[in-house]
Design an enzyme around this catalytic site. Structure first.
Site, mmCIF file in Angstrom:
data_model
loop_
_atom_site.group_PDB
_atom_site.id
_atom_site.type_symbol
_atom_site.label_atom_id
_atom_site.label_comp_id
_atom_site.label_asym_id
_atom_site.label_seq_id
_atom_site.Cartn_x
_atom_site.Cartn_y
_atom_site.Cartn_z
ATOM 1 C CG HIS A 131 -1.891 -1.355 1.472
ATOM 2 N ND1 HIS A 131 -3.130 -1.003 2.453
ATOM 3 C CD2 HIS A 131 -2.373 -1.375 0.310
ATOM 4 C CE1 HIS A 131 -3.672 -2.214 1.919
ATOM 5 N NE2 HIS A 131 -3.973 -2.375 0.476
ATOM 6 C CB CYS A 163 4.303 21.613 -12.280
ATOM 7 S SG CYS A 163 3.315 20.118 -11.748
#
Ligand code: NAD
Ligand code: ZN
Length: 273
Positions: A131, A163
Site C-alpha cells: 500500500h 509545477c
C-alpha cells in the site's frame, strides 16, 4: 508484560516450526504498529469500528482515490492524521524481531499493508509495502517525486515544488489499483514458496492478504496468526496466537534463540509494557 500462559503452548508450536525453517513470510497490518500506539482502523482499539469520520462518511470513502480527486483537502486531512501518528511513534519490538529474523534465516520477506515505513526503519530489507508509504510524495500532474521525513513543513494539501499541481502520497487509496511492480514481486516470492507463513495484526479483509495464507495451507505449509481478535482466517491457520504482536513475536524469537542455544539479541522493551 508476559504472554498469557494459555498461549505458551502455541508459542512452543511456532518455535518447533522454526527449527528447520529456511524461509518465512510475514504478512503484517495495522495491528503490528498498534504496539507503537498507532491506531488501527478496525478490530481491537480500531478508530472506525462502528463510526464514520467526523466528516460523516466512512474512512474508506474519505481515503479513496475518488475523494482525492473531488475533495483533496478532505482526503489529505485523514492522510495527515496517519502521518502525524507516525511522527509521534517509533517502530516496536515486533518490527525489530522481524528484522532480526531476516538476518538469521536464509530467506525472509515482509508483505505489509502498513504505510508507516516502520519495517524499513527497524532494519528489514525484503519488504513489499503493497500500500506504499506516506513519506513518499508524487505530483498528480508532472513526474516530480520526493521523500519527506514528515509533513511538518508542508502546507496541506501540498503543491508540487516543480509545477504547483496537487501532490499526493504514494499510497494506495481505497478503490485504487495496487502497484503492478509490487504485485509482480509478490507473485514471484509466493511462487518461490515459504516454509512458514505469519499473518500479524491484520483484519484480513483484502484478497491479496488472505490468499498467501490460503495457498500456504493448501500446500501443507504451517500458518500462524497473531491477533488479539478473531478474523476470517482465525479458524484456518494452524496456530492462532491470541495476543499482541510485539509480545508474541518477542516470546517466539527469544524462545527460539534459547532452544537453539543462540545468545538472545535483546529483551522485550516495546512501548506497551
Ligand atoms: P485494520 O485496522 O483493518 O485491522 C487491524 C487488526 O489488528 C485488527 O484485526 C485488530 O484486531 C488487530 N490488532 C489490534 N491491536 C493489535 C496488536 N497489538 N497486535 C496484533 N494485532 C492487533 O488494519 P489492516 O488489516 O492493516 O488494514 C487496514 C488498512 O488501513 C490498510 O490498508 C492499511 O494500509 C491502513 N492503515 C495503516 C496503518 C499504518 O500504516 N500503521 C494504520 C491504520 C490503517
Ligand atoms: Zn508537478
Amino acid at each position: 508484560m508476559s504472554i498469557h500462559h494459555r498461549e505458551q503452548k502455541n508459542i512452543e508450536k511456532v518455535i518447533s516450526h522454526l527449527k528447520n525453517c529456511k524461509s518465512i513470510l510475514f504478512i503484517t497490518g495495522a495491528g503490528l504498529s498498534a504496539d507503537s500506539n498507532l491506531p488501527t482502523y478496525r478490530g481491537i482499539g480500531g478508530l472506525y469500528n462502528d463510526e464514520h469520520t467526523e466528516d460523516g462518511i466512512p474512512i474508506e470513502e474519505a481515503l479513496s482515490g475518488a475523494m482525492l480527486v473531488r475533495r483533496p483537502a478532505l482526503t489529505w486531512r485523514y492522510i495527515s492524521r496517519i502521518e502525524a501518528a507516525c511522527r509521534d511513534a517509533v517502530f516496536n519490538r515486533g518490527h525489530q524481531v522481524i528484522a532480526e529474523m531476516e538476518r538469521h534465516f536464509p530467506r525472509v520477506w515482509v508483505l505489509t499493508q502498513n504505510v508507516d515505513g516502520f519495517h524499513h526503519r527497524a532494519g528489514s530489507k525484503n519488504i513489499i509495502d503493497i500500500h506504499g508509504d506516506v513519506h513518499s510524495l508524487c505530483c498528480t500532474h508532472c513526474n516530480h517525486r520526493r521523500n519527506v521525513e514528515d509533513y511538518s513543513t508542508l502546507n496541506i494539501p501540498p503543491q508540487c515544488p516543480s509545477c504547483s499541481a496537487l501532490e499526493r502520497p504514494e499510497v494506495v487509496l481505497f478503490g485504487e489499483m495496487l502497484p503492478p511492480d509490487k504485485l509482480f514481486q509478490l507473485e514471484k516470492i509466493l511462487y518461490e514458496g515459504f516454509h512458514l507463513v505469519f499473518s500479524i495484526g491484520t483484519s484480513s479483509l483484502f484478497p491479496y492478504i488472505v490468499q498467501p495464507v490460503m495457498e500456504a495451507r493448501a500446500l501443507g505449509t504451517p500458518t500462524v496468526e497473531i491477533n488479539p481478535d478473531q478474523t476470517d482466517i482465525s479458524q484456518m491457520v494452524d496456530v492462532k496466537i491470541t495476543a499482541r504482536a510485539a509480545e508474541a513475536l518477542d516470546a517466539i524469537w527469544s524462545g527460539y534463540q534459547k532452544a537453539m542455544g543462540i545468545n538472545p539479541t535483546s529483551g522485550f522493551n516495546g512501548s506497551d509494557t
